[in-house]
Design an enzyme around this catalytic site. Sequence first.
Site, PDB file in Angstrom:
ATOM      1  N   ARG A 131      41.518  -4.303 -74.571  1.00  0.00           N
ATOM      2  CA  ARG A 131      40.800  -4.989 -73.486  1.00  0.00           C
ATOM      3  C   ARG A 131      41.723  -5.810 -72.601  1.00  0.00           C
ATOM      4  NH1 ARG A 131      37.405  -4.063 -77.512  1.00  0.00           N
ATOM      5  NH2 ARG A 131      39.254  -4.551 -78.696  1.00  0.00           N
ATOM      6  N   THR A 132      42.505  -6.671 -73.214  1.00  0.00           N
ATOM      7  CA  THR A 132      43.307  -7.615 -72.431  1.00  0.00           C
ATOM      8  C   THR A 132      44.318  -6.858 -71.570  1.00  0.00           C
ATOM      9  OG1 THR A 132      43.031  -9.220 -74.186  1.00  0.00           O
ATOM     10  CG2 THR A 132      44.777  -9.664 -72.607  1.00  0.00           C
ATOM     11  N   HIS A 147      44.298 -18.162 -76.357  1.00  0.00           N
ATOM     12  CA  HIS A 147      44.072 -16.935 -75.583  1.00  0.00           C
ATOM     13  C   HIS A 147      43.265 -17.388 -74.360  1.00  0.00           C
ATOM     14  CE1 HIS A 147      43.463 -12.894 -74.442  1.00  0.00           C
ATOM     15  NE2 HIS A 147      42.969 -12.380 -75.562  1.00  0.00           N
ATOM     16  N   ARG A 203      51.850 -11.145 -74.479  1.00  0.00           N
ATOM     17  CA  ARG A 203      51.120 -11.290 -75.764  1.00  0.00           C
ATOM     18  C   ARG A 203      52.161 -11.219 -76.871  1.00  0.00           C
ATOM     19  NH1 ARG A 203      45.756  -8.466 -77.944  1.00  0.00           N
ATOM     20  NH2 ARG A 203      44.969 -10.092 -76.554  1.00  0.00           N
ATOM     21  N   LYS A 237      65.267  -2.936 -80.795  1.00  0.00           N
ATOM     22  CA  LYS A 237      66.693  -3.011 -81.146  1.00  0.00           C
ATOM     23  C   LYS A 237      67.103  -4.449 -81.439  1.00  0.00           C
ATOM     24  CE  LYS A 237      67.744   0.793 -77.976  1.00  0.00           C
ATOM     25  NZ  LYS A 237      68.353   1.074 -76.672  1.00  0.00           N
TER      26      LYS A 237
HETATM   27  N1  ASP Z   1      41.200  -9.559 -79.128  1.00  0.00           N
HETATM   28  C1  ASP Z   1      41.227 -10.930 -79.554  1.00  0.00           C
HETATM   29  C2  ASP Z   1      42.636 -11.427 -79.685  1.00  0.00           C
HETATM   30  O1  ASP Z   1      43.577 -10.740 -79.327  1.00  0.00           O
HETATM   31  C3  ASP Z   1      40.422 -11.160 -80.771  1.00  0.00           C
HETATM   32  C4  ASP Z   1      40.801 -10.378 -81.994  1.00  0.00           C
HETATM   33  O2  ASP Z   1      41.817  -9.708 -82.036  1.00  0.00           O
HETATM   34  O3  ASP Z   1      40.028 -10.463 -82.946  1.00  0.00           O
HETATM   35  O4  ASP Z   1      42.836 -12.534 -80.116  1.00  0.00           O
END
Ligand code: ASP
Length: 302
Positions: free
Chosen positions: A54-55, A132, A104, A82
């Site tokens: 999603r993100t 987040h 991320r 590496k």
């Molecule tokens: N997608 C969200 C996160 O990256 C929640 C999860 O992974 O449960 O934090």
Amino acid sequence: MEEAARGSLLDIESLEAAELLTLLRSARRMNPLRPRPLLRGKRVVLLFYESSTRTRSSFEIAAKSLGAQTVLVQASGSSIEKGESLLDTGDTLRAVGADVIVIRHPSSGAARVMAAHLDIPVINAGDGMHEHPTQALLDAYTILQHKKSLKGLQVAIIGDIVHSRVARSDCHLLSKLGAKVVLCGPPELAPDLAATIAPGVRVTRHLEDALRGTDVVMLLRVQKERLAGLKIDLNQYIVRYQMTLARLKLARRDAIVMHPGPINRGLELAGDVADCPQARILEQVRNGVPVRMAVLARALGK
Ligand code: ASP
């Protein structure tokens, strides 16, 4: 530590309520179906050290809807494999012409470390168990499509709080905007200390207590990949905390059901809860695009 470049979004905790409201207002003006070239010629690098559906996809669509170019760099298949360090990776991406980095990372604080090192905005797309922020913004955006205001609203966040960067960001945001948050789960996943995340947050072990009178039921994924070392009996978890249609009736009749995804059907929620008319889970995903458009536009001063 150096200051992050203007426009960075590293957490919700350090933002003022007014800034959050400005971002939410800006998101309301964004529409991916009516692209705007606000970021034409800009390069947005999506640097993902952890998996994401999603993100990642919504940041990419958001950036493209604003006319930017995107480059995806994932840990596997890049020089990160590496052994290249976080900061050297940042310097490299800056050198190839990144105007903003969306990151991320499995370590809490990684986005801030990167931001302190670089002179371009950095956006936190989830750092370890810390925050987040864009998820919290899209959660608030979604709630406000169904409820007039966050002030006085009761929000129950149920499940694996301790590993959840979403829960932390949501607690900060909801508390700053006047909602009351009840965290619910077994002590291993929802420790008493979680009540100190933000003012107006309390912890309960009893699902019924969390659900009575609540306007929003927010479920969290049980993060199996982070459970090693904790003695969690998942069958017991299901018995005590799984959201079912029967249990949902304890909440207000107009309560909405949310989940940041990915969902584990049959674990934190019964499959029919995910598909029930009160569920707003796919709306949350959809709202990720305008919210991230607003965050990217802010990053580049638009
Ligand atoms: N997608 C969200 C996160 O990256 C929640 C999860 O992974 O449960 O934090």
